[in-house]
Design an enzyme around this catalytic site. Structure first.
Site, PDB file in Angstrom:
ATOM      1  N   HIS A   1      41.334  -8.732 -63.289  1.00 44.92           N
ATOM      2  CA  HIS A   1      40.553  -9.439 -62.263  1.00 44.92           C
ATOM      3  C   HIS A   1      39.222  -9.926 -62.842  1.00 44.92           C
ATOM      4  O   HIS A   1      39.116 -10.195 -64.014  1.00 44.92           O
ATOM      5  CB  HIS A   1      40.386  -8.554 -61.035  1.00 44.92           C
ATOM      6  CG  HIS A   1      41.692  -8.024 -60.527  1.00 44.92           C
ATOM      7  ND1 HIS A   1      42.606  -8.788 -59.830  1.00 44.92           N
ATOM      8  CD2 HIS A   1      42.278  -6.793 -60.665  1.00 44.92           C
ATOM      9  CE1 HIS A   1      43.680  -8.066 -59.532  1.00 44.92           C
ATOM     10  NE2 HIS A   1      43.512  -6.848 -60.039  1.00 44.92           N
TER      11      HIS A   1
ATOM     12  N   GLU B   1      37.524  -3.242 -57.620  1.00 51.82           N
ATOM     13  CA  GLU B   1      38.357  -2.883 -58.771  1.00 51.82           C
ATOM     14  C   GLU B   1      37.869  -3.550 -60.052  1.00 51.82           C
ATOM     15  O   GLU B   1      37.865  -2.935 -61.127  1.00 51.82           O
ATOM     16  CB  GLU B   1      39.812  -3.281 -58.516  1.00 51.82           C
ATOM     17  CG  GLU B   1      40.733  -3.005 -59.702  1.00 51.82           C
ATOM     18  CD  GLU B   1      42.107  -3.616 -59.553  1.00 51.82           C
ATOM     19  OE1 GLU B   1      42.879  -3.552 -60.529  1.00 51.82           O
ATOM     20  OE2 GLU B   1      42.414  -4.170 -58.469  1.00 51.82           O
TER      21      GLU B   1
ATOM     22  N   HIS C   1      43.758  -1.764 -65.137  1.00 51.80           N
ATOM     23  CA  HIS C   1      43.644  -2.032 -63.701  1.00 51.80           C
ATOM     24  C   HIS C   1      43.403  -0.730 -62.941  1.00 51.80           C
ATOM     25  O   HIS C   1      43.497   0.366 -63.495  1.00 51.80           O
ATOM     26  CB  HIS C   1      44.930  -2.669 -63.177  1.00 51.80           C
ATOM     27  CG  HIS C   1      45.112  -4.097 -63.588  1.00 51.80           C
ATOM     28  ND1 HIS C   1      44.908  -5.149 -62.745  1.00 51.80           N
ATOM     29  CD2 HIS C   1      45.490  -4.627 -64.783  1.00 51.80           C
ATOM     30  CE1 HIS C   1      45.152  -6.283 -63.390  1.00 51.80           C
ATOM     31  NE2 HIS C   1      45.505  -5.991 -64.630  1.00 51.80           N
TER      32      HIS C   1
ATOM     33  N   GLU D   1      47.382   1.586 -64.623  1.00 49.29           N
ATOM     34  CA  GLU D   1      46.734   1.667 -63.314  1.00 49.29           C
ATOM     35  C   GLU D   1      45.988   3.003 -63.247  1.00 49.29           C
ATOM     36  O   GLU D   1      46.592   4.062 -63.118  1.00 49.29           O
ATOM     37  CB  GLU D   1      47.762   1.585 -62.187  1.00 49.29           C
ATOM     38  CG  GLU D   1      48.539   0.273 -62.143  1.00 49.29           C
ATOM     39  CD  GLU D   1      47.804  -0.829 -61.396  1.00 49.29           C
ATOM     40  OE1 GLU D   1      46.622  -0.617 -61.047  1.00 49.29           O
ATOM     41  OE2 GLU D   1      48.405  -1.894 -61.164  1.00 49.29           O
TER      42      GLU D   1
END
Length: 460
Positions: free
Chosen positions: A19, A33, A87, A154
């Site tokens: 992102h 995040e 992430h 993650e």
């Protein structure tokens, strides 16, 4: 891309902080995040560069908007050896998991996933009670479109209260980042770095990637291997063409001369390791090297709401003879990049956590940011020096008289004193400081490349 120059085999790793910019990723209670992704990615990069012979490129180094296609294009254009996308999760559940592509992948990719996943889980599962959600496969763009082994991790769930508490825990972030880096190094068999610097030879820097590719083709015709190392400054991307990495400065300079002989204008050397003293020898007292803008810029990349304090840390660092830039790194550690996610609240102006022990004792409060910075530097001075407060300065630190004067002359010496138990307190501060230096060097190098290009245009 592997390079065997000067007896050293160098691999290239792409670290992809998920992102960024207009794409915040998962969000919960104001926590984004994209910020956690960048913080972890920078720490992974810092650990790898500090401990291993490796070339690391990041798809973004600040709060930039980067498309999925741009991310994989960067990796594919420089023929990287490995792609690591970082992430955080959301939308139900908690814990850690990793992904590789759900189509055809190499045994090496599977092995890399196993090694990294196991290293992280071994580090955080029991200590922090983190569920292991397993090794998974998915049709994610960055896994499907990369031409090298790729993994997407993650690191916990932003919208889970237990996980969020860990994501705001500096110790957890340090440990999970180190585990990711160690797992990566083990999976790729990276060579441990010696204390000697590594010299990179640069054969040009371009704003247009196509021009960089043309330079690579020219070098190839002259039997010189090269690859692109992207770097970013002020949200602009530049493409640097690297022709080798050497442990010997003499050999690197010979390569520079070889480039000149085939008509490359102004090739130059970059030293990959910043010349900082070792952890044990870095004193609290000393010169402040980074300037105010460099300090503020570093923190604002992670937290755009960072208060402008760099000038104050430089000012009081110089007045007390304390390394104000390292003190700023300590403030980052204490406040979680000035987001104040721990015991101390932002309105206390207590950037060093002075006197804070628990929710019932949130520590000292100071009237202004300047007073808070002054107290921080003064508290460090109490630990590092036996001298009186410099003439013209007042006693600001409420715990100055409680410190055993001169009991910690180095940052490592603060272990178990500033924070309890604080076994690696000083090391964590120096790790942030090292990241500050590396990021500053990257910006300076890129600006130098731009200035060199302008000089060439003027000469033409």
């Amino acid at each position: 891309m592997k390079f065997n120059k000067g007896g050293i085999t160098i691999k290239t790793i792409i670290i992809d902080p998920g992102h960024g910019g207009s794409d915040p990723g998962a969000s919960y209670k104001g926590f984004l995040e994209k910020n956690y992704n960048l913080t972890i990615a920078r720490k992974v990069r810092s650990y790898l560069l500090h401990h291993y012979q490796v070339n690391v490129t990041m798809t973004r180094t600040s709060d930039q908007t980067i498309s999925l296609t741009e991310r994989t294009d960067i990796a594919n254009s420089i023929n990287a050896d490995y792609f690591l996308s970082i992430h955080n999760n959301a939308s139900g559940g908690r814990g850690f998991e990793t992904f590789i592509y759900n189509g055809q992948v190499s045994n090496q990719t599977k092995s890399i996933q196993n090694t990294i996943h196991n290293q992280v889980i071994t580090t955080i599962k029991d200590k922090y009670n983190v569920p292991d959600r397993g090794k998974k496969r998915a049709n994610f763009h960055v896994l499907r479109e990369t031409k090298m082994s790729a993994i997407l991790i993650e690191v916990l769930f932003v919208d889970n209260e237990q996980d969020l508490q860990l994501l705001n825990n500096n110790s957890f972030i340090d440990e999970v980042s180190e585990a990711i880096a160690k797992g990566t190094a083990s999976a790729l068999n990276l060579q441990v770095k010696s204390n000697n610097p590594l010299y990179r030879v640069i054969a040009g820097s371009f704003k247009d990637r196509q021009n960089a590719l043309q330079r690579i083709q020219f070098l190839k015709k002259n039997n010189i291997d090269s690859f692109i190392t992207p770097t970013t400054i002020s949200d602009e991307r530049y493409y640097r063409v690297q022709t080798g990495a050497y442990s010997s400065e003499k050999n690197a300079k010979q390569q520079v001369e070889a480039l000149k002989e085939i008509g490359i204008a102004n090739p130059f050397l970059l030293t990959t390791s910043p010349a900082t003293p070792s952890d044990d020898s870095l004193s609290i007292e000393g010169a402040t090297v980074l300037d105010a803008n460099q300090l503020d810029t570093f923190a604002q990349v992670v937290n755009p709401e960072t208060p402008v304090l760099g000038e104050l840390y430089v000012k009081y660092g110089e007045l007390y003879g304390v390394r104000g830039d390292v003190a700023y790194a300590q403030a980052i550690h204490e406040t979680n990049y000035f987001r104040f996610t721990g015991i101390v609240q932002i309105n206390q102006n207590n950037y060093a956590g002075i006197g804070a022990t628990d929710v019932l004792n949130q520590g000292a409060s100071f009237t202004t940011p300047e007073e808070g910075v002054h107290a921080h530097i003064q508290h460090l001075y109490a630990y590092a020096s036996l001298n009186s407060i410099p003439d013209g300065l007042s006693l600001i630190d409420p715990r100055f008289s409680l410190v055993s004067r001169g009991s910690a002359v180095t940052w490592i010496g603060l272990n178990g004193k500033w924070a309890v138990p604080g076994d690696f307190y000083g090391q964590k501060i120096l790790s942030i400081y090292e990241d500050m230096i590396i990021s500053t060097i990257e910006r300076i190098e890129t600006q130098t490349d731009v200035l060199r290009s302008l000089l060439n245009e003027i000469k033409e």
